[in-house]
Write a protein that holds these residues in place. Structure first.
Motif, PDB file in Angstrom:
ATOM      1  N   GLU A 178       0.845  -1.191   0.000  1.00  0.00           N
ATOM      2  CA  GLU A 178       0.000   0.000   0.000  1.00  0.00           C
ATOM      3  C   GLU A 178       0.882   1.243   0.000  1.00  0.00           C
TER       4      GLU A 178
ATOM      5  N   ARG B  56      -8.157  -5.645  -3.071  1.00  0.00           N
ATOM      6  CA  ARG B  56      -7.177  -5.543  -4.149  1.00  0.00           C
ATOM      7  C   ARG B  56      -7.720  -6.205  -5.405  1.00  0.00           C
TER       8      ARG B  56
ATOM      9  N   LYS C 269     -10.299   2.199  -1.548  1.00  0.00           N
ATOM     10  CA  LYS C 269     -10.102   2.250  -2.996  1.00  0.00           C
ATOM     11  C   LYS C 269      -9.760   3.665  -3.457  1.00  0.00           C
TER      12      LYS C 269
ATOM     13  N   CYS D  95      -8.135  -3.623   3.373  1.00  0.00           N
ATOM     14  CA  CYS D  95      -7.028  -3.388   2.445  1.00  0.00           C
ATOM     15  C   CYS D  95      -6.658  -4.671   1.711  1.00  0.00           C
TER      16      CYS D  95
ATOM     17  N   ARG E 213      -6.149   4.578  -2.773  1.00  0.00           N
ATOM     18  CA  ARG E 213      -5.272   4.063  -3.831  1.00  0.00           C
ATOM     19  C   ARG E 213      -5.395   4.900  -5.096  1.00  0.00           C
ATOM     20  N   LYS E 214      -6.604   5.294  -5.422  1.00  0.00           N
ATOM     21  CA  LYS E 214      -6.830   6.052  -6.658  1.00  0.00           C
ATOM     22  C   LYS E 214      -6.075   7.375  -6.639  1.00  0.00           C
TER      23      LYS E 214
ATOM     24  N   LYS F  87      -3.488   7.940  -4.897  1.00  0.00           N
ATOM     25  CA  LYS F  87      -2.075   7.649  -4.587  1.00  0.00           C
ATOM     26  C   LYS F  87      -1.628   8.345  -3.302  1.00  0.00           C
TER      27      LYS F  87
END
Length: 281
Positions: A39, A281, A240, A277, A243-244, A246
């Motif tokens: 991550e 994925r 999510k 988490c 992550r998008k 960053k």
């Protein structure tokens, strides 16, 4: 709100983590399975979660839930600490494999108090202050952030907060200031003020330096902090989005329920977050 079935499916690791409270001999086995891997962001704990505990007690709880980043509060490291006391503090954290990555929240009412906050952060050796300054002092905060090259993240505290109830208010006030002035995004209080915390995470991503990871029982002033998987914020969607965009900062759990006996709730919340988490994925 997440259904009970959905909660159980996605927080299996959280249940394991809660078991740590009653089965300390199993802690290493259970937590090892819950590590966050691959991550861009880190999992931490906001120091205020431990307001009723001394540093050793706090670090023991962090050890049990396998969390290694702490936002430092002054009740664990006072503002007037000497260089020797600061060194001893960091040595204690190192014994527990914990890094103090920022300080605060720090409330300031004057420029002199802002000066002291930046001096404190410099002496502690961190590059992030979580703060709540007056609106009229924001240009001065920006000057000090540039002078010290220390980021200053303003914390939102929900509908009761007349200065910074939500991330939108903060952004509108700081968007034209030095980019080292940003947001400590309290996703729970933001939700209590009627805002979509997943959407706001994306909208203000470039100025979010830190966040207080929490869930709440309702998207209203009456909403209460609860275990991370049991509230109205969609945590899988939030992960999510992390992550998008960053996001590379810390997601620091600020657990404000059962604050005199918080370990079970912290363990459940940490385990749930790690499980989400792993499972999204």
């Amino acid at each position: 709100m997440n259904s009970r079935r959905n909660f159980l499916q996605k927080s299996l690791l959280g249940v394991a983590a809660v078991t740590i409270v009653d089965m300390p001999s199993m802690a290493g086995v259970l937590v090892e399975k819950a590590e966050i891997k691959n991550e861009p962001f880190k999992l931490g704990i906001a120091g205020y979660s431990f307001v009723n505990f001394n540093l050793d007690q706090s670090l023991e709880m962090m050890k049990k839930v396998d969390v290694h980043y702490l936002c430092i509060k002054d009740f664990h490291l006072p503002y007037n600490s000497s260089a020797e006391q600061i060194a001893a503090f960091h040595a204690k954290l190192k014994q527990y494999d914990v890094t103090g990555y920022g300080v605060g929240p720090i409330y300031t009412k004057t420029k002199e108090e802002i000066d002291k906050a930046f001096d404190y952060a410099k002496r502690v050796g961190v590059d992030l202050i979580i703060g709540i300054p007056n609106h009229e002092d924001l240009p001065y905060v920006a000057e000090k952030a540039k002078e010290y090259n220390i980021r200053f993240a303003i914390h939102n505290h929900g509908p009761e907060d007349k200065l910074y109830p939500n991330a939108s208010v903060i952004y509108d006030l700081i968007k034209d200031l030095d980019p080292r002035v940003g947001i400590c995004f309290d996703m729970g209080h933001n939700k209590r003020d009627g805002h979509d915390s997943v959407a706001d995470l994306q909208k203000y991503a470039k100025r979010i330096f830190d966040m207080h990871l929490k869930n709440v029982t309702a998207a209203t002033k009456d909403g209460k902090t609860c275990e991370l998987g049991r509230g109205v914020i969609d945590i899988p969607a939030y992960v999510k989005m992390l992550r998008k965009i960053k996001y590379t900062g810390s997601c620091s759990l600020e657990y404000e329920k059962d604050m005199k006996d918080p370990l079970a709730g912290i363990a459940e919340s940490v385990g749930y977050f790690k499980g989400v988490c792993d499972g999204t994925r």
